[in-house]
Design a protein around this motif. Structure first.
Motif, short mmCIF file in Angstrom:
data_model
loop_
_atom_site.label_atom_id
_atom_site.label_comp_id
_atom_site.label_asym_id
_atom_site.label_seq_id
_atom_site.Cartn_x
_atom_site.Cartn_y
_atom_site.Cartn_z
N LYS A 63 0.84 -1.06 0.12
CA LYS A 63 -0.17 -0.05 0.08
C LYS A 63 0.89 1.29 0.14
CE LYS A 63 -4.31 1.18 0.81
NZ LYS A 63 -5.11 2.04 1.88
N ASP A 64 1.85 1.29 0.82
CA ASP A 64 3.18 2.39 0.73
C ASP A 64 3.52 2.46 -0.44
OD1 ASP A 64 2.50 2.61 3.29
OD2 ASP A 64 4.30 1.28 4.08
N VAL A 65 3.70 1.22 -1.24
CA VAL A 65 4.38 1.40 -2.67
C VAL A 65 3.64 2.21 -3.57
CG1 VAL A 65 5.21 -0.07 -4.71
CG2 VAL A 65 6.03 -0.71 -2.24
N ILE A 66 2.20 1.51 -3.56
CA ILE A 66 1.28 2.29 -4.60
C ILE A 66 0.94 3.66 -4.57
CG2 ILE A 66 0.38 0.17 -5.44
CD1 ILE A 66 -1.89 0.37 -4.13
N ASN A 67 1.16 4.34 -3.19
CA ASN A 67 1.03 5.50 -2.83
C ASN A 67 2.14 6.51 -3.13
OD1 ASN A 67 -1.76 5.89 -2.42
ND2 ASN A 67 -1.51 4.44 -0.77
N ARG A 68 3.28 6.17 -3.60
CA ARG A 68 4.51 6.69 -3.72
C ARG A 68 4.66 7.23 -5.13
NH1 ARG A 68 8.92 1.92 -2.50
NH2 ARG A 68 9.22 1.50 -4.59
N PRO A 69 5.57 8.14 -5.38
CA PRO A 69 5.52 8.56 -6.83
C PRO A 69 5.91 7.39 -7.96
CG PRO A 69 6.78 10.29 -5.48
CD PRO A 69 6.50 8.94 -4.60
N ILE A 70 7.07 6.68 -7.41
CA ILE A 70 7.50 5.43 -8.29
C ILE A 70 6.94 4.44 -7.79
CG2 ILE A 70 9.13 4.11 -9.20
CD1 ILE A 70 11.02 6.76 -9.09
N LYS A 71 5.91 3.88 -8.57
CA LYS A 71 4.91 2.81 -7.91
C LYS A 71 4.91 1.51 -8.35
CE LYS A 71 0.86 5.88 -8.26
NZ LYS A 71 1.64 7.20 -8.45
N ARG A 72 6.20 1.24 -8.58
CA ARG A 72 6.70 -0.23 -9.05
C ARG A 72 7.87 -0.73 -8.41
NH1 ARG A 72 6.81 -2.82 -14.66
NH2 ARG A 72 5.35 -1.21 -15.45
N VAL A 73 7.89 -1.95 -8.06
CA VAL A 73 9.11 -2.82 -7.47
C VAL A 73 9.21 -3.87 -8.16
CG1 VAL A 73 8.45 -2.15 -4.93
CG2 VAL A 73 7.41 -3.98 -5.93
N PRO A 74 10.67 -4.26 -8.25
CA PRO A 74 11.19 -5.38 -9.24
C PRO A 74 10.90 -6.63 -8.56
CG PRO A 74 13.05 -4.35 -8.09
CD PRO A 74 11.79 -3.81 -7.54
N SER A 75 10.07 -6.95 -7.53
CA SER A 75 9.59 -8.15 -7.05
C SER A 75 9.65 -9.44 -7.92
CB SER A 75 8.73 -8.06 -5.98
OG SER A 75 8.95 -7.06 -5.24
N LEU A 76 8.79 -9.40 -8.86
CA LEU A 76 8.52 -10.40 -9.67
C LEU A 76 8.98 -10.19 -11.41
CD1 LEU A 76 4.79 -11.53 -8.89
CD2 LEU A 76 6.88 -11.94 -7.72
N ARG A 77 10.33 -9.74 -11.15
CA ARG A 77 10.64 -9.12 -12.63
C ARG A 77 11.05 -10.24 -13.50
NH1 ARG A 77 15.48 -5.07 -12.07
NH2 ARG A 77 16.43 -6.89 -11.09
N ASP A 78 11.36 -11.64 -13.07
CA ASP A 78 11.26 -12.60 -14.19
C ASP A 78 10.15 -13.67 -14.07
OD1 ASP A 78 13.84 -11.78 -15.01
OD2 ASP A 78 14.83 -12.48 -13.32
N ILE A 79 9.00 -13.31 -13.62
CA ILE A 79 7.96 -14.12 -13.49
C ILE A 79 6.85 -13.77 -14.54
CG2 ILE A 79 6.22 -14.71 -12.08
CD1 ILE A 79 8.16 -15.56 -10.87
N THR A 80 6.32 -14.51 -15.30
CA THR A 80 5.39 -14.43 -16.42
C THR A 80 3.76 -15.07 -15.78
OG1 THR A 80 6.91 -14.93 -18.04
CG2 THR A 80 4.59 -14.89 -18.86
#
Length: 310
Positions: free
Chosen positions: A33-50
């Motif tokens: 929730k903190d992530v989606i309320n900040r200016p950059i709303k993206r994290v690389p947690s699932l970068r290689d997952i399809t």
């Protein structure tokens, strides 16, 4: 940092997870929730997952919410609308999914008109499955985001009184909500016309009430479900107008209650039927918070499921 693990490889229904799983999803969703309320709303947690979103039934909000959650986690996303696909040419569910898995997909988010479709699939394919609604059976992420929204508003779900009003018989949201709320220690009541409340409700330890005013005076939270006309094969009540008169929530009813209650709705809203516009847009309504929380909760579910493969 080691991620705490869920007790299950898939999210097929609330019945398959325990209270610890739910609390873990909520704690993870708090962070997202903190992530989606900040200016950059993206994290690389699932970068290689399809992740493949396979929807055999129409969906706007749920599909959008999952897709946004996946993109916020930097996953690669494949969208598949079954109504415009080879399924309409007679292809089976397993063939469809196996063809998608042949393209090396790690996770499947699936909505299907038949109850148990996700369960069936989980026995036949290797990818992890998230049930985005199967018939009138379960809709686990909706129940999780509803309970998360109550927790956010009231501080805790345990001990709270929640009434679910409307078409319980055809609702996957109702069953998942009942199971989730009970696991978190809430008291649950259902309210609606006799024809729309299944006979087995009492055996689930749920109170049954047919008088809307009594139900609203009992509860802390009212979750107003829409009438699912598309699932009704026979007439369960005389008319929408009569339903709205008996079970529709308007501002006058809300203002005349002994206390302030919280109003929820899983959407889409039929304004003027189960809930009037002035109630949907009132300060007691947390309908838009539910939508925002939906993205954070779905991010948490996808992240925790993916973490099991580490």
């Amino acid at each position: 940092m080691a991620v705490e693990k869920l007790s299950t490889r898939h999210l097929l229904g609330i019945k398959d997870i325990n209270r610890n799983d739910i609390e873990l999803i909520f704690e993870t969703a708090d962070n997202f929730k903190d992530v989606i309320n900040r200016p950059i709303k993206r994290v690389p947690s699932l970068r290689d997952i399809t992740i493949a979103n396979i929807f055999f039934e129409n969906s706007t909000r749920t599909k959008l919410s999952f897709e946004l959650a996946e993109k916020r986690l930097s996953a690669d996303v494949v969208n598949f609308a079954a109504s415009s696909s080879s399924v309409s040419k007679g292809e089976t569910l397993i063939d469809t999914v196996n063809n998608i898995l042949a393209m090396k997909v790690d996770m499947v988010v699936m909505r299907h008109p038949y109850a148990g479709a996700g369960q069936f699939l989980s026995k036949h394919i290797k990818a992890q499955i998230v049930n985005a609604g199967d018939g009138a059976h379960e809709h686990p992420t909706q129940a999780l985001l509803d309970a998360f929204s109550i927790r956010q508003k009231l501080g805790d779900v345990s001990g709270k009184k929640v009434v679910i009003v409307g078409d319980i018989l055809h609702s996957r949201v109702a069953i998942s909500n009942i199971l989730c709320l009970q696991k978190l220690g809430a008291e649950v009541m259902v309210c609606g016309p006799t024809t729309l409340i299944p006979k087995y409700m009492a055996s689930l330890g749920v109170k049954v009430e047919h008088d809307l005013i009594k139900a609203l005076n009992w509860c802390d939270v009212a979750n107003m479900l829409r009438i699912q006309l598309e699932r009704q094969d026979i007439k369960y009540f005389p008319s929408l107008r009569e339903y709205a008169m008996m079970y529709g929530l308007n501002k006058q009813i809300l203002d005349n209650l002994d206390k302030e209650i919280i109003i929820m709705h899983p959407g889409p809203i039929n304004r003027g039927v189960e809930i009037t516009s002035d109630v949907a847009d009132s300060k007691q309504s947390i309908i838009l918070e539910q939508v925002e929380n939906g993205v954070a909760v779905r991010m948490a579910v996808l992240y925790l499921l993916a973490a099991q493969n580490d």
